[in-house]
Design a protein around this motif. Structure first.
Motif, PDB file in Angstrom:
ATOM      1  N   ARG A   3       0.674  -1.166  -0.040  1.00  0.00           N
ATOM      2  CA  ARG A   3      -0.125   0.069  -0.118  1.00  0.00           C
ATOM      3  C   ARG A   3       0.917   1.154   0.068  1.00  0.00           C
ATOM      4  N   LEU A   4       0.143   2.190  -0.798  1.00  0.00           N
ATOM      5  CA  LEU A   4       1.351   3.421  -0.645  1.00  0.00           C
ATOM      6  C   LEU A   4       0.104   4.518  -0.157  1.00  0.00           C
ATOM      7  N   VAL A   5       0.771   5.295   0.679  1.00  0.00           N
ATOM      8  CA  VAL A   5      -0.374   6.433   1.366  1.00  0.00           C
ATOM      9  C   VAL A   5       0.215   7.749   1.015  1.00  0.00           C
ATOM     10  N   GLU A   6      -0.177   8.736   0.211  1.00  0.00           N
ATOM     11  CA  GLU A   6       0.254   9.913   0.218  1.00  0.00           C
ATOM     12  C   GLU A   6      -0.372  11.078   1.111  1.00  0.00           C
ATOM     13  N   SER A   7       0.602  12.058   1.529  1.00  0.00           N
ATOM     14  CA  SER A   7      -0.047  13.000   2.232  1.00  0.00           C
ATOM     15  C   SER A   7       0.695  14.281   1.966  1.00  0.00           C
ATOM     16  N   GLY A   8       0.132  15.517   2.395  1.00  0.00           N
ATOM     17  CA  GLY A   8       0.655  16.824   2.252  1.00  0.00           C
ATOM     18  C   GLY A   8       0.052  17.697   1.245  1.00  0.00           C
ATOM     19  N   THR A  90      -1.814  22.917 -10.153  1.00  0.00           N
ATOM     20  CA  THR A  90      -2.964  22.573  -9.457  1.00  0.00           C
ATOM     21  C   THR A  90      -3.392  20.975 -10.152  1.00  0.00           C
ATOM     22  N   ALA A  91      -3.382  20.077  -9.420  1.00  0.00           N
ATOM     23  CA  ALA A  91      -3.673  18.827 -10.081  1.00  0.00           C
ATOM     24  C   ALA A  91      -3.803  17.778  -8.706  1.00  0.00           C
ATOM     25  N   VAL A 117      -3.612  18.920  -4.844  1.00  0.00           N
ATOM     26  CA  VAL A 117      -2.872  20.276  -4.451  1.00  0.00           C
ATOM     27  C   VAL A 117      -3.636  20.985  -5.359  1.00  0.00           C
ATOM     28  N   THR A 118      -3.933  22.379  -4.723  1.00  0.00           N
ATOM     29  CA  THR A 118      -4.659  23.509  -5.433  1.00  0.00           C
ATOM     30  C   THR A 118      -3.674  24.815  -4.852  1.00  0.00           C
ATOM     31  N   VAL A 119      -3.453  25.176  -6.144  1.00  0.00           N
ATOM     32  CA  VAL A 119      -2.672  26.536  -6.147  1.00  0.00           C
ATOM     33  C   VAL A 119      -3.419  27.635  -6.705  1.00  0.00           C
ATOM     34  N   SER A 120      -3.795  28.673  -5.706  1.00  0.00           N
ATOM     35  CA  SER A 120      -4.671  29.795  -6.018  1.00  0.00           C
ATOM     36  C   SER A 120      -3.686  31.007  -6.504  1.00  0.00           C
TER      37      SER A 120
END
Length: 121
Positions: A3-8, A90-91, A117-120
């Motif tokens: 299992r791979l778990v992303e965060s951040g 953003t993606a 990830v959202t970049v405003s």
């Protein structure tokens, strides 16, 4: 089994920074290449950065000089430090790894669930 778990991931203003993490768990004998991909709405999934087991790195032209990929083999974790973020970054970011579950098993390509990830501007 693996299992791979992303965060951040999260929301950040243009010019800001984020650090993504991806931790592998489960039955793992060794991990080969580790990669970050991203997929923006309505677009294909593209490779952002990759790092080999020996630490060689490669980056998409669009992120060179701004993103840094690294890994901690003891923690079975890959990181993506993202600086000078732009709205076009953003993606949903996905972790991808080549994992050998056992000494006599086939190499598996494993994907994480993704982190947004959202970049405003």
């Amino acid at each position: 089994q693996v299992r791979l778990v992303e965060s951040g991931g999260g929301l950040v203003q243009a010019g800001g920074s984020l650090r993504l993490s991806c931790a592998a768990s489960g039955r793992i004998f060794s991990i080969g290449a580790m990669r970050w991909y991203r997929q923006a709405p309505g677009k294909q999934r593209d490779l952002v950065a990759a790092i080999t087991s020996s630490g060689s790195t490669d980056y998409a032209d669009s992120v060179k000089g701004r993103f840094t990929i690294s890994r901690d083999n003891a923690k079975k974790t890959v990181y993506l430090q993202m600086n000078s973020l732009k709205p076009e970054d953003t993606a949903v970011y996905y972790c991808n790894c080549d994992v050998l579950p056992g000494i006599s098993t086939k190499l598996l390509e494993v994907w994480g669930q993704g982190t947004l990830v959202t970049v405003s501007s």
